[in-house]
Design an enzyme around this catalytic site. Structure first.
Site, PDB file in Angstrom:
ATOM      1  N   GLY A 253       2.811   2.329  10.792  1.00  0.00           N
ATOM      2  CA  GLY A 253       3.757   3.431  10.635  1.00  0.00           C
ATOM      3  C   GLY A 253       4.486   3.815  11.907  1.00  0.00           C
TER       4      GLY A 253
ATOM      5  N   GLY B  73       3.014  -1.034   4.264  1.00  0.00           N
ATOM      6  CA  GLY B  73       3.055   0.391   3.950  1.00  0.00           C
ATOM      7  C   GLY B  73       4.482   0.823   3.657  1.00  0.00           C
TER       8      GLY B  73
ATOM      9  N   HIS C 209      -9.385   1.206   5.164  1.00  0.00           N
ATOM     10  CA  HIS C 209      -8.084   1.403   5.811  1.00  0.00           C
ATOM     11  C   HIS C 209      -8.260   2.304   7.027  1.00  0.00           C
ATOM     12  CE1 HIS C 209      -3.958   2.515   6.573  1.00  0.00           C
ATOM     13  NE2 HIS C 209      -3.623   1.438   5.886  1.00  0.00           N
TER      14      HIS C 209
ATOM     15  N   GLU D 279      -6.573   4.672   8.095  1.00  0.00           N
ATOM     16  CA  GLU D 279      -6.377   6.102   7.817  1.00  0.00           C
ATOM     17  C   GLU D 279      -7.654   6.724   7.242  1.00  0.00           C
ATOM     18  OE1 GLU D 279      -2.758   5.523   5.623  1.00  0.00           O
ATOM     19  OE2 GLU D 279      -1.823   4.894   7.502  1.00  0.00           O
TER      20      GLU D 279
ATOM     21  N   ASN E  51       0.873  -1.180   0.000  1.00  0.00           N
ATOM     22  CA  ASN E  51       0.000   0.000   0.000  1.00  0.00           C
ATOM     23  C   ASN E  51       0.907   1.227   0.000  1.00  0.00           C
ATOM     24  OD1 ASN E  51      -1.757   2.070   0.489  1.00  0.00           O
ATOM     25  ND2 ASN E  51      -2.369   1.387   2.539  1.00  0.00           N
ATOM     26  N   TRP E  52       1.012   1.862  -1.136  1.00  0.00           N
ATOM     27  CA  TRP E  52       1.940   3.001  -1.251  1.00  0.00           C
ATOM     28  C   TRP E  52       1.394   4.249  -0.560  1.00  0.00           C
ATOM     29  CZ3 TRP E  52       3.878   2.921  -7.105  1.00  0.00           C
ATOM     30  CH2 TRP E  52       4.524   1.707  -7.336  1.00  0.00           C
ATOM     31  N   LYS E  53       0.151   4.226  -0.151  1.00  0.00           N
ATOM     32  CA  LYS E  53      -0.493   5.400   0.480  1.00  0.00           C
ATOM     33  C   LYS E  53      -0.294   6.639  -0.409  1.00  0.00           C
ATOM     34  CE  LYS E  53      -0.051   3.129   4.911  1.00  0.00           C
ATOM     35  NZ  LYS E  53       0.080   3.211   6.359  1.00  0.00           N
TER      36      LYS E  53
ATOM     37  N   GLU F 240      -5.026  -4.841  10.581  1.00  0.00           N
ATOM     38  CA  GLU F 240      -4.033  -3.785  10.756  1.00  0.00           C
ATOM     39  C   GLU F 240      -4.295  -3.046  12.068  1.00  0.00           C
ATOM     40  OE1 GLU F 240      -2.189  -2.666   6.694  1.00  0.00           O
ATOM     41  OE2 GLU F 240      -3.871  -1.331   7.072  1.00  0.00           O
TER      42      GLU F 240
ATOM     43  N   SER G 143       3.822  -2.018  10.377  1.00  0.00           N
ATOM     44  CA  SER G 143       5.271  -2.090  10.589  1.00  0.00           C
ATOM     45  C   SER G 143       5.844  -3.468  10.235  1.00  0.00           C
ATOM     46  CB  SER G 143       5.634  -1.693  12.022  1.00  0.00           C
ATOM     47  OG  SER G 143       5.222  -0.352  12.271  1.00  0.00           O
TER      48      SER G 143
HETATM   49  P1  13P Z   1       3.228   0.423   7.639  1.00  0.00           P
HETATM   50  O1  13P Z   1       3.756  -0.852   7.027  1.00  0.00           O
HETATM   51  O2  13P Z   1       3.943   1.650   7.149  1.00  0.00           O
HETATM   52  O3  13P Z   1       3.145   0.324   9.140  1.00  0.00           O
HETATM   53  O4  13P Z   1       1.722   0.599   7.113  1.00  0.00           O
HETATM   54  C1  13P Z   1       0.851  -0.467   7.199  1.00  0.00           C
HETATM   55  C2  13P Z   1      -0.375  -0.129   6.450  1.00  0.00           C
HETATM   56  O5  13P Z   1      -1.136   0.739   6.855  1.00  0.00           O
HETATM   57  C3  13P Z   1      -0.640  -0.828   5.201  1.00  0.00           C
HETATM   58  O6  13P Z   1      -1.917  -0.569   4.726  1.00  0.00           O
END
Ligand code: 13P
Length: 261
Positions: free
Chosen positions: A182, A243, A104, A106, A9-11, A176, A222
């Site tokens: 993150g 992420g 997600h 976020e 997931n490149w966000k 998640e 993470s």
């Molecule tokens: P991280 O791997 O940066 O913790 O993010 C996880 C995530 O939200 C994937 O959708």
């Protein structure tokens, strides 16, 4: 036997050039790795990238002919029409996406998305022919208040309650925990396993054991080259939604290697 599915997931990251370069280095890295290639060829492993909307079409071109699948990070629940700024599921399908990430944390916590909206998006996405990666997970406060299981059950009921069992055929779940996203603090393998086993049990309550047993449940939060092997070897952990470590092929490829180890 469930395979493993690791998606990046490149966000809201990369630009056009760096996104293309990332996709290309991933395709090249996979091609150069016999174990990953064999896993993908046999169907024991799936992998996908989920770039931001503006780069989806370009990345679709860069991964063409490879086993890397394409996903978007969100979609709207309505058919094309007067919804300024939104993107319909059919548009994603049209430009080569097979997948869409929905729910997600976020989007739940920063954009205030509700379970009802997530459910409507999920139904619309599947109707447009997309497979959905549905994200679930508790906040730190919810975990500390020992509400993890009730939050997960509520999110499952909210997004999937009352839908037919066929919904699971085009669905992947991503667990998640919000506190692990993150932060550099991943769930321990035991914490991940416990949550994944609960999710599978709860899916079985809604849809029956046979359907639940087939479900791919990814872990996200993470996930890195260093912790992937142990986390991905848990019996109910069927892959990852990555992420930060998905933004560098040198960090993402070892997670794919761990998935086929
Ligand atoms: P991280 O791997 O940066 O913790 O993010 C996880 C995530 O939200 C994937 O959708």
């Amino acid at each position: 036997m469930r395979g493993k599915f690791v998606a990046g997931n490149w966000k809201m990251n990369t630009d056009h050039a760096s996104g293309l370069a990332l996709a290309k280095s991933l395709v090249d890295g996979i091609r150069a790795d016999a174990a990953i290639s064999a896993g993908l060829a046999s169907g024991k492993l799936r992998t996908a990238v989920c770039p931001p909307f503006p780069y989806l079409a370009a990345v679709a071109g860069a991964i063409q002919g490879s086993k890397v699948e394409l996903g978007a990070q969100n979609c709207y629940m309505e058919k094309p029409g007067a919804f300024t700024g939104e993107v319909a599921a059919s548009m994603l399908k049209d430009i080569g996406c097979g997948l869409v990430v929905l729910g997600h944390s976020e989007r739940r916590h920063k954009m205030g998305e509700t379970d009802a909206q997530i459910k409507a998006k999920l139904v619309a996405a599947q109707a447009a022919g997309l497979e959905v990666i549905l994200c679930l997970g508790e906040t730190l406060a919810e975990r500390q208040a020992e509400k993890t299981f009730s939050v997960l059950a509520e999110q499952i009921a909210g997004a999937l309650g009352g839908l037919p069992v066929e919904t699971l055929a085009k669905l992947v779940i991503a667990y998640e925990p919000v506190w692990a996203i993150g932060t550099g603090v991943n769930a321990s393998p035991a914490q991940a396993q416990e949550a994944h086993a609960f999710i599978r049990k709860d899916l079985a309550k809604h849809f029956g054991q046979a359907a639940a047993d087939k479900m791919i449940i990814q872990y996200g939060g993470s996930l890195t080259a260093d912790n992937a092997r142990e986390i991905l070897s848990q019996p109910d952990v069927d892959g990852g939604l990555v992420g930060g470590a998905s933004l560098d092929a040198k960090k993402f490829l070892p997670i794919l290697q761990a998935a086929v180890a």
